[in-house]
Scaffold this motif. Sequence first.
Motif, PDB file in Angstrom:
ATOM      1  N   ILE A 138       0.833  -1.201   0.000  1.00 35.48           N
ATOM      2  CA  ILE A 138       0.000   0.000   0.000  1.00 35.48           C
ATOM      3  C   ILE A 138       0.870   1.253   0.000  1.00 35.48           C
ATOM      4  N   ALA A 139       1.941   1.241   0.783  1.00 36.09           N
ATOM      5  CA  ALA A 139       2.839   2.395   0.829  1.00 36.09           C
ATOM      6  C   ALA A 139       3.495   2.638  -0.525  1.00 36.09           C
ATOM      7  N   ILE A 140       3.904   1.556  -1.196  1.00 41.68           N
ATOM      8  CA  ILE A 140       4.515   1.699  -2.516  1.00 41.68           C
ATOM      9  C   ILE A 140       3.514   2.282  -3.504  1.00 41.68           C
ATOM     10  N   ILE A 141       2.254   1.832  -3.441  1.00 39.91           N
ATOM     11  CA  ILE A 141       1.223   2.359  -4.340  1.00 39.91           C
ATOM     12  C   ILE A 141       0.984   3.838  -4.072  1.00 39.91           C
ATOM     13  N   VAL A 142       0.903   4.214  -2.784  1.00 34.09           N
ATOM     14  CA  VAL A 142       0.689   5.624  -2.444  1.00 34.09           C
ATOM     15  C   VAL A 142       1.859   6.481  -2.917  1.00 34.09           C
ATOM     16  N   VAL A 159       1.753   9.546  -5.653  1.00 36.07           N
ATOM     17  CA  VAL A 159       2.252  10.892  -5.359  1.00 36.07           C
ATOM     18  C   VAL A 159       3.294  11.309  -6.388  1.00 36.07           C
ATOM     19  N   VAL A 160       4.200  10.398  -6.728  1.00 37.55           N
ATOM     20  CA  VAL A 160       5.227  10.699  -7.733  1.00 37.55           C
ATOM     21  C   VAL A 160       4.583  10.949  -9.098  1.00 37.55           C
TER      22      VAL A 160
END
Length: 363
Positions: free
Chosen positions: A20-24, A28-29
């Motif tokens: 989930i953190a990687i997707i978020v 953002v990027v």
Amino acid sequence: MVRIAARSGMDANLQSFSRIAIIVIGLVVAFAGLDQAQPLLAPISLAIVTGLMASPVAAALERFMPPALSAAIVVLLFLGLIASALTLFSMPLSIWMDRLPEIWQELQRHLLDWRTVIDTLGGVQEQIRSISGGEAAMKVEIEDSSAVEDIATLAPALMAQIILFLASLYFFLATRHSLRASILSLCFSRRSRLRTARMFRDTEWFVSRYLLSITVINAGLGIATTVAMWLLGVPQPYLWGMLAFILNYVVYIGPAVMAGILLGVGLATWDSPPAIFLPVAAFLSLNMIEAQFVTPQVIGRSVTLSPFLVFLSLAFWIWLWGPIGGLLAVPFLLIGHAVMRNSLLLNPSRPNLNRRDAISPTR
């Protein structure tokens, strides 16, 4: 055994949180990249959407000439439209820009006339004074900047955007068949090639059908607005018709902006409150007829976009790319619908051109 099971559960939770953190972080990027690349991506995206709309015209011309020549003719037509719009807008807009101080004074005068009604609501001025800790009167300061300096600053960037748009439109129309063939050649299985071909077909059909239909509807709304403003005696009625034509591409926000503009026109044209609201009332009546009766009949209701999704797309792209994002919000949503339609195999059958199954956002 219990410790091993608990540890494995914690590891699974950590993996889920990390994904989930990687997707978020990726989102953002991606948003930051879209924001920073707006001067490059916005005109190219607008050119691709315009090319999808003009593809039926280019396809008709390609029956008699090569794609490169038909693309050049379409680009010249758009260049002529841009030049004509700038020519028609420049003179009346300069006149009304000079009348902005007069409109502001008229608005202040009417607000002063209505102050007695506002004061009856119960000491509004005293409450504002106590909250702000100062005087309740509003002070408006207008900085006098040089218009020539502003134009000299913005003109090179605007010309670069127009040139990039026209060049992207030409190359997209001239090479769209070879580009499609190149992408299809990357698909190894027959099923993936068929699905990708359907995605291209649906994207072109949905976007071109929607934009061409909306263009005809907006032209009718612009003509009706011009006639209504002429009957009401509003100066430069064709200017307000052209503005209604252009702003109606941006659903929800465009008509609201047009209503605000016509309110200022009413303030500058008449003195009595009933007459001031006549241009706004006439336009809103025409817009209601267009949105509730004309658009559903022309575009159809068999496949519709959720108004909530249209609003979210509009808010997101205006926040990211400004006015150009507002123009691209619904076409981007249509493209996403075509991609999801074929990716998830919702309805991969060929759209029936004899039925009204284009996509129409409810406005």
